[in-house]
Design an enzyme around this catalytic site. Structure first.
Site, PDB file in Angstrom:
ATOM      1  N   ASN A 183      -0.439   6.221   5.370  1.00 29.56           N
ATOM      2  CA  ASN A 183      -0.087   5.950   4.059  1.00 29.56           C
ATOM      3  C   ASN A 183       1.196   5.712   3.676  1.00 29.56           C
ATOM      4  O   ASN A 183       2.172   5.815   4.416  1.00 29.56           O
ATOM      5  CB  ASN A 183      -0.830   7.346   2.877  1.00 29.56           C
ATOM      6  N   LYS A 184       1.243   5.227   2.037  1.00 27.41           N
ATOM      7  CA  LYS A 184       2.635   5.171   1.771  1.00 27.41           C
ATOM      8  C   LYS A 184       3.754   6.184   2.364  1.00 27.41           C
ATOM      9  O   LYS A 184       3.663   6.971   2.103  1.00 27.41           O
ATOM     10  CB  LYS A 184       2.753   4.799   0.392  1.00 27.41           C
TER      11      LYS A 184
ATOM     12  N   ASP B 169      -4.155   4.176   4.104  1.00 29.11           N
ATOM     13  CA  ASP B 169      -4.071   2.853   4.549  1.00 29.11           C
ATOM     14  C   ASP B 169      -4.923   2.620   6.077  1.00 29.11           C
ATOM     15  O   ASP B 169      -5.610   1.604   6.199  1.00 29.11           O
ATOM     16  CB  ASP B 169      -3.017   2.098   4.805  1.00 29.11           C
TER      17      ASP B 169
ATOM     18  N   GLN C 296       5.364   1.860  -6.850  1.00 29.70           N
ATOM     19  CA  GLN C 296       4.074   1.656  -7.035  1.00 29.70           C
ATOM     20  C   GLN C 296       3.478   3.029  -8.064  1.00 29.70           C
ATOM     21  O   GLN C 296       2.767   2.505  -8.918  1.00 29.70           O
ATOM     22  CB  GLN C 296       3.078   1.627  -5.964  1.00 29.70           C
TER      23      GLN C 296
ATOM     24  N   ARG D 181      -2.544  -5.357  -3.712  1.00 25.22           N
ATOM     25  CA  ARG D 181      -2.161  -4.625  -2.717  1.00 25.22           C
ATOM     26  C   ARG D 181      -2.825  -3.340  -2.949  1.00 25.22           C
ATOM     27  O   ARG D 181      -3.881  -3.240  -3.746  1.00 25.22           O
ATOM     28  CB  ARG D 181      -0.573  -4.209  -2.766  1.00 25.22           C
ATOM     29  N   GLY D 182      -3.026  -2.391  -1.815  1.00 25.55           N
ATOM     30  CA  GLY D 182      -3.709  -1.263  -1.905  1.00 25.55           C
ATOM     31  C   GLY D 182      -4.981  -1.560  -0.597  1.00 25.55           C
ATOM     32  O   GLY D 182      -5.408  -2.676  -0.762  1.00 25.55           O
ATOM     33  N   ALA D 183      -5.106  -0.726   0.119  1.00 22.05           N
ATOM     34  CA  ALA D 183      -6.029  -1.008   1.283  1.00 22.05           C
ATOM     35  C   ALA D 183      -7.379  -1.634   0.930  1.00 22.05           C
ATOM     36  O   ALA D 183      -7.694  -2.721   1.425  1.00 22.05           O
ATOM     37  CB  ALA D 183      -6.044   0.266   2.108  1.00 22.05           C
TER      38      ALA D 183
ATOM     39  N   ARG E 167      -0.592  -8.408   6.511  1.00 20.65           N
ATOM     40  CA  ARG E 167      -0.109  -6.941   6.481  1.00 20.65           C
ATOM     41  C   ARG E 167      -0.907  -6.119   7.636  1.00 20.65           C
ATOM     42  O   ARG E 167      -1.955  -6.021   7.652  1.00 20.65           O
ATOM     43  CB  ARG E 167      -0.243  -6.287   5.178  1.00 20.65           C
TER      44      ARG E 167
HETATM   45  O1  MRU Z   1       2.051  -0.900   0.163  1.00 19.35           O
HETATM   46  P1  MRU Z   1       0.908  -0.733  -0.815  1.00 19.35           P
HETATM   47  O2  MRU Z   1       1.252  -0.657  -2.399  1.00 19.35           O
HETATM   48  O3  MRU Z   1      -0.152  -1.755  -0.263  1.00 19.35           O
HETATM   49  O4  MRU Z   1       0.416   0.586  -0.266  1.00 19.35           O
HETATM   50  C1  MRU Z   1      -0.644   1.317  -0.814  1.00 19.35           C
HETATM   51  C2  MRU Z   1      -1.041   2.588  -0.292  1.00 19.35           C
HETATM   52  O5  MRU Z   1      -0.355   3.136   0.541  1.00 19.35           O
HETATM   53  C3  MRU Z   1      -2.194   3.242  -0.739  1.00 19.35           C
HETATM   54  O6  MRU Z   1      -1.980   4.559  -0.870  1.00 19.35           O
HETATM   55  C4  MRU Z   1      -3.452   2.917   0.010  1.00 19.35           C
HETATM   56  O7  MRU Z   1      -3.543   1.613   0.384  1.00 19.35           O
HETATM   57  C5  MRU Z   1      -4.611   3.571  -0.419  1.00 19.35           C
HETATM   58  S1  MRU Z   1      -5.165   2.395  -1.835  1.00 19.35           S
HETATM   59  C6  MRU Z   1      -6.506   3.254  -2.385  1.00 19.35           C
END
Ligand code: MRU
Length: 353
Positions: A254-255, A244, A203, A51-53, A94
């Site tokens: 973002n999250k 994201d 996270q 996970r994470g963009a 996603r």
């Molecule tokens: O749902 P996730 O854990 O994939 O969400 C991640 C985030 O929101 C991060 O802040 C974003 O992807 C940037 S990662 C460098």
């Protein structure tokens, strides 16, 4: 370039398969899941093993290769047709992180532009996936360096608040927001990181805290609702978060919880930075209202581990991301420099591999 490298690489190409750090098991277990098929990569993205963009983008790129590798035909047109189907499957994992769509588009471009046999296209796909992986590492290091240039100058060392995990685990292995943190730490400018636990999937508590401990970066974990209090008490000098998807006007998805953090940062006159690669900016969307927001299963809210914490009969709403309006963002830190949100188009629209 700054030091403080991370030793954490969430997506690794190894002996003809992809190894993913299983992020659903951290911090208690550090182990890998071996992926051989694009279907399994899609599932790993969906279930947030990866996970994470940017990490999702790297994983999807390898997923495209694995899908292409499994295609049996020697006919180029038929191959491309079947590869498009792999892309459809991976895109459906996603919806919010645009790096997923960017990486898949780049892999398809490679396939269409490779004039040769199916075997040659397959080889080119692997090369592009590996390039995307390697580039992300350098990109994040550059983001870290650029971030250092815009962090506030204070007589004391900085306390930086971050949300979710935008670290090595969320990228090829260095981090965007945590890349800035790593650079600040390496240059002796960081006192500590305050990490929001980041409900509902935690996270921050599970991943950001783990990463910081791995690298010896002092970290204090707070629950999301404590951020305003910490700011009011003067404990926070700057907020740095990842992204994201960033729309052309600088609105940033973002999250979930990032938006409220930006509001309280503004209320306390604390700079609020978004750190993200150019590949996270989606110039096809004029504003954040057009960004698709993923909704995830209600179990993320009603259960902690295996324990249900809510009464029967309640209804749930579980958006995984929110959109922070551009006017709450001090600057967007990219590998090309840090820009005010309203400068993005002028400065960056042309730069994309
Ligand atoms: O749902 P996730 O854990 O994939 O969400 C991640 C985030 O929101 C991060 O802040 C974003 O992807 C940037 S990662 C460098």
């Amino acid at each position: 370039m700054s030091s403080c490298p991370s030793q954490v690489f969430p997506v690794v190409w190894y002996e003809n398969s992809v190894l993913l750090i299983d992020q659903t098991r951290l911090p208690h277990e550090y182990g890998f899941v071996e992926i051989h098929r694009c279907e399994d990569m899609a599932q790993a993205i969906k279930t947030m093993i990866v996970r994470g963009a940017p990490a999702i983008g790297v994983a999807a790129a390898y997923g495209m290769y694995l899908g292409g590798r499994a295609i049996q035909t020697q006919n180029r047109d038929e191959f491309l047709h079947q590869l498009e189907e792999v892309a459809v499957m991976l895109r459906a994992t996603r919806p919010t992180a645009v790096n997923l769509f960017w990486a898949i588009a780049r892999m398809l471009k490679t396939a269409y532009e490779t004039l040769g046999s199916v075997a040659e296209i397959q080889q080119a796909l692997l090369q592009t996936a590996q390039t995307i992986n390697a580039e992300d590492l350098h990109t994040c290091q550059a983001i870290g360096d650029r971030g250092l240039e815009v962090l506030p100058s204070t007589p004391e060392k900085l306390n930086i608040l971050t949300h979710c995990n935008a670290g090595a685990l969320a990228t090829a292995g260095y981090g965007t927001a945590l890349g800035v943190v790593r650079c600040a730490w390496a240059k002796g400018r960081l006192a500590r990181v305050y990490a929001d636990e980041t409900r509902p999937r935690l996270q921050g508590a599970k991943l950001t805290a783990w990463e910081c401990v791995q690298d010896g970066i002092p970290v204090t974990l707070i629950t999301d609702s404590m951020a305003a209090h910490c700011m009011q008490r003067g404990l926070i000098h700057a907020v740095v978060v990842g992204a994201d998807r960033i729309a052309a006007n600088g609105d940033t998805a973002n999250k979930i919880g990032t938006y409220s953090l930006a509001i309280v940062a503004q209320a306390h006159n604390i700079p609020f930075f978004v750190a993200a690669p150019r590949s996270t900016i989606d110039f096809s969307l004029a504003s954040g209202s057009e960004i698709p927001i993923e909704e995830r299963d209600a179990s993320e809210i009603y259960a902690i581990g295996d324990t249900t914490i809510t009464p029967e009969g309640v209804e749930f709403y579980n958006p995984a991301f929110d959109v922070t309006p551009a006017d709450l963002i001090t600057a967007i830190i990219t590998e090309y420099g840090a820009f005010a949100p309203n400068q993005l188009q002028e400065k960056l629209q042309a730069n994309l591999v």
